[in-house]
Design an enzyme around this catalytic site. Structure first.
Site, mmCIF file in Angstrom:
data_model
loop_
_atom_site.group_PDB
_atom_site.id
_atom_site.type_symbol
_atom_site.label_atom_id
_atom_site.label_comp_id
_atom_site.label_asym_id
_atom_site.label_seq_id
_atom_site.Cartn_x
_atom_site.Cartn_y
_atom_site.Cartn_z
ATOM 1 N N ASP A 1 7.017 -3.658 10.784
ATOM 2 C CA ASP A 1 5.588 -3.469 11.116
ATOM 3 C C ASP A 1 5.322 -3.530 12.622
ATOM 4 O OD1 ASP A 1 6.177 -6.150 11.093
ATOM 5 O OD2 ASP A 1 4.323 -6.796 10.107
ATOM 6 N N SER B 1 8.429 -5.015 6.222
ATOM 7 C CA SER B 1 8.342 -6.073 7.239
ATOM 8 C C SER B 1 9.137 -7.316 6.865
ATOM 9 C CB SER B 1 6.878 -6.416 7.479
ATOM 10 O OG SER B 1 6.172 -5.237 7.724
ATOM 11 N N ARG C 1 0.814 -1.199 0.000
ATOM 12 C CA ARG C 1 0.000 0.000 0.000
ATOM 13 C C ARG C 1 0.853 1.257 0.000
ATOM 14 N NH1 ARG C 1 -3.496 0.344 4.887
ATOM 15 N NH2 ARG C 1 -1.468 -0.110 5.816
HETATM 16 MG MG MG Z 1 0.163 -7.116 8.995
#
Ligand code: MG
Ligand code: ADP
Length: 924
Positions: free
Chosen positions: A664, A610, A549
């Site tokens: 994250d 992440s 995103r």
């Molecule tokens: Mg996640």
């Protein structure tokens, strides 16, 4: 006569009301609060399953009847119970024993057993180690607390032995059996061998001491059980005999008076007392009132007195007396004979009504009784008898309808199809009983379809089935515990995991030990959590979660708002070159800036990335390894921020200012930290699992400087990769690990996170199926497919209690599994074991973290918050609760609260960027 007949006929609306009352009373009897006052007692029987045909072995039954003791030996072959061998013997009870001492009664029963066994033995019962299980049919009202533990509440049926009420009758029988000498003193019974002959051989001394009383039951339960055969469970039994009673399989969690809460349990309704609170008063005729007044217990057992065969003759007798007084019958003849209680028996009544053609037989029956009857008298007597017996059958149907509707409702079914075992003198003797029971219950409970089944042979055979089922369940339980045992962690195990995590954390932080630690403890260069004064507009990227995103985040006084777009990263790009991957990312950013009208500004950008990185600055992070399906070349070992900047240059995109790269977990901590300054831990339990927390700089051996704190990305998923958790891995964990793309890696994560729990459950189900514990030993080919069992199924299955089993069906259908009710209960137990262990292990990890933080800060009590993200944590019905409960136990000096992070990756990235720009400007 018409008036009399009308009073015996109950209108349909009244039957509906009565059914409603019966259902209310049933609920009252099951509820813990109201049970004590309930008229319909609803006694738990601790019988939690019906036969499935796999039962096998020898079973002894002893049944205490009115004047007799019946002993039965049944051999089952595990063939669907189609060809049992059965042998029984009846012993007459000596005079006076029913009113004597309790001990004498049980000694007599033990003697019967002893004598029976002395004369009966089979080649396969002769092995000395084999224990012979005994089921005890004891048709009195008992408070049962286990299948083999039952206190007598009160005697009835003419029994009044001393010293038994309030005692455990199973214990009394077992003691009597234990002290019984082999061979006994010969109670003198008669042999009956209804089925195959029995091979008698020499009795081996000491046999009696091998008898274990394993089950006690009411005769009603025996009836239900003996109607069950393979593929045809019988879940209700109606006994229409001297008394009347019924039992059925209820959802166990509704039986509040028993501890069991999963599965089903047979409940003995004891419905004979229905109406003792007055609800039946309006249907009582003067004849019923007279019968009640003359009985030994006036005002009690009101329902039974309308329907039990012990009373039907009496009702007719009183009706005849009253009608004669009104000159509607026997005019001019002497009916003195009718004054005597009991002269008119149920047999007389049945003989009179079953005689469909003419009245000659009726006349003869009445004559034998001493009544001179005219033709008209005969037909009128016949009408009265029909009305009384027909009413009894109708009232049985009302009770049955109440049970049917109750079962249908509590199982959350639109229609219920169920088999009903029927037994008793009225059922056998009255030709229309079955038809009335069927049609009236259908009228009252049209949503249910009951199939009536005749009971095979009294309760003896059924009792053997109960005993056999009890042993089957015990054996099954043993195997289930063997399979699930290794997954069940004790508190000591968890304390040990916590200590190991702590040890690995220290190793990960140490300058010299870091390289070999399984928990990497990566510095993030994030030194502050937000304080709520951050302001500005930021760009954010989120790569490494389920979606890629791009976001724009506005941090204002009013709060945080954002807009985002999801972009697809084609598989070819994930696995292509690093250049192509980062070019694609820049393309997405440019597209996003265009759509959002952001092309003229240069906003600071935070990058949630992440994957495990060796960070050397807030905006400098070397990729250690790809995970989650990414393999883009030329990236591992490179600075990810630099790769992004180079791509921007290639694409001639100048309006990009990357200020921070973060994991994250850090984003999650930061986003919760904006609202709660105590939030100094981030936790992810989604596809994978990981955590971060604020560590003292003086403890971080891998970064220069001793002042202040730094957020540490633990990368705890790899905990155990050095073998330190090997002792808690089960066979299932090893199988799951071996089939992943990274065997031997991320071992802790593979016990906890969404990517693996379903597969662990599937492995267990396969083993259980192989051990014949599930699905009748047949696993569908779907179930044999790797990763077919999704972790979200655990959520659905664990949420199912009695009412939500339909949800579970959806999962089972998807897996093409043919599951019995008991399969469903076991399936849920498996899911619970796996998700509970995951939550507990996660708690052990967190306990190590919070305890370390507490010690770092020299506090007696630490109060801290955790920001959490991840669908498993958020959507599983018990995970978060189990995690928090376990953490309380493992870290009692820490007061930990949990906040769900909303969009941690986006919000968190912006906040890291904001905190970084603030720190930078402060530095300048
Ligand atoms: Mg996640
Ligand atoms: P990610 O960790 O990739 O950012 P999520 O936090 O959404 O993504 O977690 C996805 C994981 O959550 C999946 O692996 C899936 O197994 C699990 N999951 C999805 N739905 C449920 C659910 N209803 N109950 C439990 N786990 C679920």
């Amino acid at each position: 006569i018409q008036r009399a007949l009308r009073s015996l006929c109950i209108p349909l609306e009244r039957l509906h009301i009565m059914k409603g009352h019966m259902m209310q009373d049933m609920c009252k009897g099951l509820s813990r609060q109201t049970h004590a006052q309930a008229k319909v007692q609803m006694l738990p029987t601790y019988i939690c399953s019906t036969p499935n045909g796999t039962e096998k072995g020898n079973f002894l039954v002893v049944e205490l009847c009115q004047n007799q003791v019946r002993t039965v030996l049944v051999t089952l072959y595990g063939d669907g119970n189609m060809s049992p061998q059965m042998m029984y013997k009846i012993f007459d009870m000596p005079e006076g024993i029913r009113q004597g001492e309790g001990e004498a009664l049980f000694d007599f029963i033990a003697q019967c057993v002893s004598q029976f066994l002395a004369e009966t033995t089979t080649p396969d019962t002769s092995s000395p180690e084999e224990r012979l299980p005994l089921g005890f049919v004891f048709p009195f009202s008992c408070q049962q607390t286990q299948l083999d533990k039952a206190e007598l509440l009160s005697w009835s049926k003419g029994f009044s032995c001393s010293g038994v009420v309030g005692k455990d009758v199973v214990q009394m029988l077992q003691s009597a059996i234990n002290k019984q000498e082999v061979g006994g003193n010969g109670a003198g019974g008669q042999w009956l061998s209804p089925w195959r002959g029995w091979k008698s051989s020499q009795f081996t001394p000491g046999q009696l001491s091998r008898v274990d009383v394993v089950a006690l039951m009411n005769d009603t339960v025996g009836t239900m059980m003996n109607c069950c055969t393979e593929g045809r469970p019988c879940e209700i039994a109606v006994v229409a005999d001297k008394g009347s009673n019924c039992c059925f399989m209820a959802e166990a969690y509704l039986v509040e008076t028993a501890e069991e809460s999963s599965g089903r349990m047979c409940v003995n309704t004891e419905w004979g007392c229905f109406g003792d609170d007055g609800t039946l008063d309006d249907i009582f005729t003067p004849y019923d009132v007279a019968v009640d007044e003359e009985s030994s217990n006036p005002g009690e057992k009101r329902f039974e007195k309308l329907v039990g065969t012990l009373y039907l003759g009496e009702i007719v007798r009183h009706a005849l007396i009253a009608l004669t007084a009104e000159k509607a019958l026997f005019t001019g003849t002497n009916i003195g004979v009718l004054k005597e209680k009991g002269v008119f028996t149920i047999q007389h009544v049945l003989d009179i009504i079953n005689n469909e053609d003419g009245t000659t037989d009726v006349k003869r029956i009445l004559e034998v009784l001493g009544l001179q009857a005219s033709e008209r008298d005969c037909s009128r007597v016949q009408q009265i008898c029909r009305a009384v017996v027909g009413r009894a059958a109708t009232l049985h149907a009302v009770g049955l309808a109440a049970i049917l509707s109750y079962m249908c409702q509590t199982r959350d079914m639109e229609t219920l199809m169920v088999n009903v075992g029927v037994e008793g003198e009225l059922y056998k003797g009255y030709s229309r009983f079955e038809e009335i029971l069927q049609s009236v219950s259908r009228l009252l409970s049209p949503e249910c379809l009951a199939t009536l089944l005749p009971s095979r042979d009294g309760s003896g055979w059924g009792a053997a089935m109960v005993t056999a089922v009890a042993l089957r369940l015990a054996a099954q339980r043993h195997v289930v515990n063997e399979v699930l045992g290794p997954l069940r962690l004790t508190q000591a195990d968890l304390v040990n995991v916590q200590a190991l995590m702590r040890q690995e954390m220290e190793r990960g932080l140490g300058k010299n030990t870091n390289a070999t630690a399984s928990v990497r403890m990566l510095p993030t260069y994030v030194s502050h959590t937000p304080d709520g004064t951050e302001r500005g507009d930021f760009l954010a990227l989120d790569l490494g979660g389920t979606n890629f995103r791009v976001l724009v985040v506005h941090v204002t006084e009013e709060g945080i708002s954002m807009a985002s777009e999801i972009y697809v990263i084609p598989a070819a790009i994930m696995r292509g070159t690093g250049e192509a991957l980062f070019d694609h990312i820049i393309d997405c950013i440019m597209d996003f800036q265009m759509r959002q009208n952001l092309t003229t500004q240069t906003l600071p950008l935070g990058f949630t990335f992440s994957f495990p990185c060796q960070q050397v600055g807030l905006d400098k992070a070397l990729l250690l390894t790809w995970t989650k399906g990414f393999t883009a070349s030329g990236c591992v070992g490179q600075d990810v921020v630099q790769l992004l900047r180079e791509a921007a240059r290639r694409k001639q995109h100048s309006g990009l200012q990357v200020v921070a790269l973060l994991n994250d977990t850090v984003g999650t901590m930061m986003s919760c930290g904006y609202d709660d300054p105590k939030c100094e831990i981030g936790l992810i339990v989604g596809t994978g699992t990981n955590a971060c927390y604020m560590e003292e700089m003086r403890n971080v051996g891998t970064v220069e400087g001793n002042e202040g704190r730094m957020c540490i990305n633990m990368e705890w998923g790899a905990f155990g990769d050095n073998g330190c958790l090997d002792h808690i891995f089960t066979h299932f964990d090893r199988v799951v690990d071996e089939t992943t793309i990274n065997p031997g890696k991320q071992r802790f994560e593979k016990l906890i996170s969404g990517m693996y729990l379903g597969e662990i459950v599937r492995q267990i189900l396969l083993v259980m199926t192989e051990k014949q514990l599930l699905f009748q030993g047949r696993a569908s080919s779907k179930l044999q497919t790797r990763n077919i069992f999704q972790t979200k199924f655990l959520s659905t299955i664990e949420l199912s209690n009695g009412l939500a089993l339909r949800q579970m069906r959806v999962v089972l259908d998807e897996l093409e599994l043919e599951a019995s009710f008991e399969d469903c209960v076991l399936l849920r137990e498996v899911c619970q074991a796996v998700s509970l262990r995951a939550a507990q292990l996660c708690a052990a990890g967190l306990a190590a973290v919070v305890e370390k933080m507490r010690e770092n800060r020299g506090l007696d009590q630490l109060s801290v918050s955790v920001g959490v993200d991840g669908t498993l944590y958020k959507l599983h019905p018990c995970f978060s609760h189990n995690l928090q409960q376990t953490l309380k136990v493992l870290a009692p000096k820490c007061d930990v609260s949990f906040h769900l992070s909303e969009d941690g990756s986006g919000k968190g990235a912006a906040l890291v960027a904001a905190v970084a720009s603030r720190a930078a400007s402060a530095g300048q």
